[in-house]
Motif scaffolding. Structure first.
Motif, mmCIF file in Angstrom:
data_model
loop_
_atom_site.group_PDB
_atom_site.id
_atom_site.type_symbol
_atom_site.label_atom_id
_atom_site.label_comp_id
_atom_site.label_asym_id
_atom_site.label_seq_id
_atom_site.Cartn_x
_atom_site.Cartn_y
_atom_site.Cartn_z
ATOM 1 N N LYS A 33 5.343 0.847 -16.125
ATOM 2 C CA LYS A 33 4.472 1.712 -16.930
ATOM 3 C C LYS A 33 5.251 2.506 -17.982
ATOM 4 O O LYS A 33 4.662 3.273 -18.741
ATOM 5 C CB LYS A 33 3.721 2.699 -16.025
ATOM 6 N N GLU A 52 4.026 9.905 -9.757
ATOM 7 C CA GLU A 52 3.296 10.145 -11.007
ATOM 8 C C GLU A 52 2.756 11.571 -11.056
ATOM 9 O O GLU A 52 2.797 12.231 -12.105
ATOM 10 C CB GLU A 52 2.156 9.144 -11.144
ATOM 11 N N SER A 53 2.258 12.049 -9.923
ATOM 12 C CA SER A 53 1.757 13.428 -9.852
ATOM 13 C C SER A 53 2.873 14.427 -10.105
ATOM 14 O O SER A 53 2.667 15.453 -10.772
ATOM 15 C CB SER A 53 1.117 13.695 -8.486
ATOM 16 N N LYS A 76 0.829 -1.206 0.000
ATOM 17 C CA LYS A 76 0.000 0.000 0.000
ATOM 18 C C LYS A 76 0.861 1.254 0.000
ATOM 19 O O LYS A 76 0.568 2.222 -0.694
ATOM 20 C CB LYS A 76 -0.921 -0.015 1.212
ATOM 21 N N ALA A 122 4.119 5.642 -5.501
ATOM 22 C CA ALA A 122 4.058 5.626 -6.964
ATOM 23 C C ALA A 122 3.111 6.714 -7.465
ATOM 24 O O ALA A 122 3.421 7.428 -8.429
ATOM 25 C CB ALA A 122 3.609 4.253 -7.459
ATOM 26 N N LYS A 123 1.964 6.866 -6.809
ATOM 27 C CA LYS A 123 0.995 7.894 -7.199
ATOM 28 C C LYS A 123 1.573 9.295 -7.012
ATOM 29 O O LYS A 123 1.363 10.187 -7.843
ATOM 30 C CB LYS A 123 -0.289 7.754 -6.372
ATOM 31 N N ARG A 124 2.300 9.490 -5.931
ATOM 32 C CA ARG A 124 2.894 10.803 -5.675
ATOM 33 C C ARG A 124 3.952 11.134 -6.727
ATOM 34 O O ARG A 124 4.047 12.265 -7.197
ATOM 35 C CB ARG A 124 3.484 10.851 -4.264
ATOM 36 N N ASP A 143 2.237 1.855 -3.419
ATOM 37 C CA ASP A 143 1.217 2.408 -4.304
ATOM 38 C C ASP A 143 1.070 3.910 -4.093
ATOM 39 O O ASP A 143 0.945 4.688 -5.048
ATOM 40 C CB ASP A 143 -0.132 1.729 -4.060
ATOM 41 N N ILE A 144 1.084 4.315 -2.836
ATOM 42 C CA ILE A 144 0.955 5.742 -2.499
ATOM 43 C C ILE A 144 2.135 6.528 -3.049
ATOM 44 O O ILE A 144 1.971 7.595 -3.658
ATOM 45 C CB ILE A 144 0.839 5.927 -0.971
ATOM 46 N N LYS A 168 7.048 -0.107 -10.120
ATOM 47 C CA LYS A 168 5.716 0.112 -10.703
ATOM 48 C C LYS A 168 5.792 1.162 -11.820
ATOM 49 O O LYS A 168 5.172 1.011 -12.879
ATOM 50 C CB LYS A 168 4.732 0.567 -9.624
ATOM 51 N N LEU A 169 6.551 2.227 -11.575
ATOM 52 C CA LEU A 169 6.699 3.272 -12.583
ATOM 53 C C LEU A 169 7.466 2.750 -13.796
ATOM 54 O O LEU A 169 7.160 3.105 -14.940
ATOM 55 C CB LEU A 169 7.420 4.487 -12.004
ATOM 56 N N ALA A 228 7.882 1.007 -5.481
ATOM 57 C CA ALA A 228 7.174 2.085 -6.183
ATOM 58 C C ALA A 228 7.859 2.399 -7.510
ATOM 59 O O ALA A 228 7.194 2.589 -8.538
ATOM 60 C CB ALA A 228 7.127 3.330 -5.308
#
Length: 254
Positions: free
Chosen positions: A61, A20-21, A10, A16-18, A13-14, A57-58, A54
């Motif tokens: 993608k 990406e932002s 988890k 990775a999202k940060r 994931d957080i 994950k990037l 993380a």
């Protein structure tokens, strides 16, 4: 799966999202080398395994590239689909130069408008720095290619200050194409000394309006700048066309 691994997943994931932002907002640019894992883990206050996951994950993608022993880089391919594979066609057909100018005109007016509304003190500092870098290059007359690079960096900084991710990435994706046309444009623009002074005045007006927080003036300054460039280039094209026509007539008279 243990509770610890679920929690770690988890967290990754957080993170990775940060990240990406940060890519979307332009804080992390294509080709940029990311800080070492140790620094990133400290920055996000997470364990290195969570951070590493993380980044994986990037990488999956296609957003980052991890080089063995060389660190992690933001992918250079981000945004290329905006123009590829038409880039080479546009670059080899000068008649579409005016289409590019019109498109720049539309993008940069909007970017300047929002930059004036949203730019932070840090943005103002960067805009001032990029303007000065361009001015130093302009005054030193270091050549069209180098000045085109500094010119585009200045304009791109305005887009960054708009804090509109779609605008920013649209302009970044078109960077190589616009830079090519800017260098070509400068060659025609600077055939007269007074045009150099005019361009300097126009860039200063854009910078000052954005930093003053005046969206209407910023938009108007960009509009006047690009309208001047387009009109000057059209005049140069007409003169060149008339010259070629005269040379053909002379050739026929021989």
């Amino acid at each position: 799966m243990t509770e610890h691994s679920i929690r770690a997943t988890k967290i990754s994931d957080i993170i990775a999202k940060r990240l990406e932002s940060m890519i979307l907002e332009g804080s992390l640019a294509p080709g940029q080398k990311m800080p070492p894992e140790r620094e990133l883990a400290q920055q996000f206050e997470v364990s290195r395994p969570s951070l590493r996951e993380a980044l994986q994950k990037l990488e999956a993608k296609g957003l980052v590239v991890r080089k063995q022993g060389g660190g992690t880089f933001i992918s250079n391919d981000i945004g290329l689909s905006f123009v590829d594979p038409l880039t080479q066609l546009f670059q080899s057909h000068d008649e579409f130069n005016y289409d590019l100018l019109e498109f720049r005109h539309a993008l940069e007016e909007v970017a300047a408008h929002y930059a004036a509304l949203r730019a932070t003190p840090s943005d103002h500092e960067i805009i001032e720095r990029r303007y000065q870098e361009w001015l130093d290059c302009h005054d030193a007359r270091k050549g069209y290619k180098e000045e085109a690079e500094m010119d585009w960096r200045f304009h791109l900084t305005i887009a960054e200050a708009s804090h509109n991710a779609v605008l920013l990435h649209s302009m970044r994706a078109l960077f190589s194409l616009f830079k090519q046309t800017i260098a070509s444009n400068l060659e025609h623009l600077y055939t007269k000394e007074e045009r150099r002074l005019e361009i300097k005045s126009q860039h200063a007006a854009i910078k000052d309006a954005v930093i003053a927080g005046d969206p209407k003036a910023a938009q108007q300054a960009v509009s006047e700048h690009l309208a001047f460039v387009e009109e000057t280039l059209q005049q140069s094209a007409r003169v060149e066309s008339h010259s070629q026509r005269s040379l053909r007539r002379i050739g026929l008279m021989r």
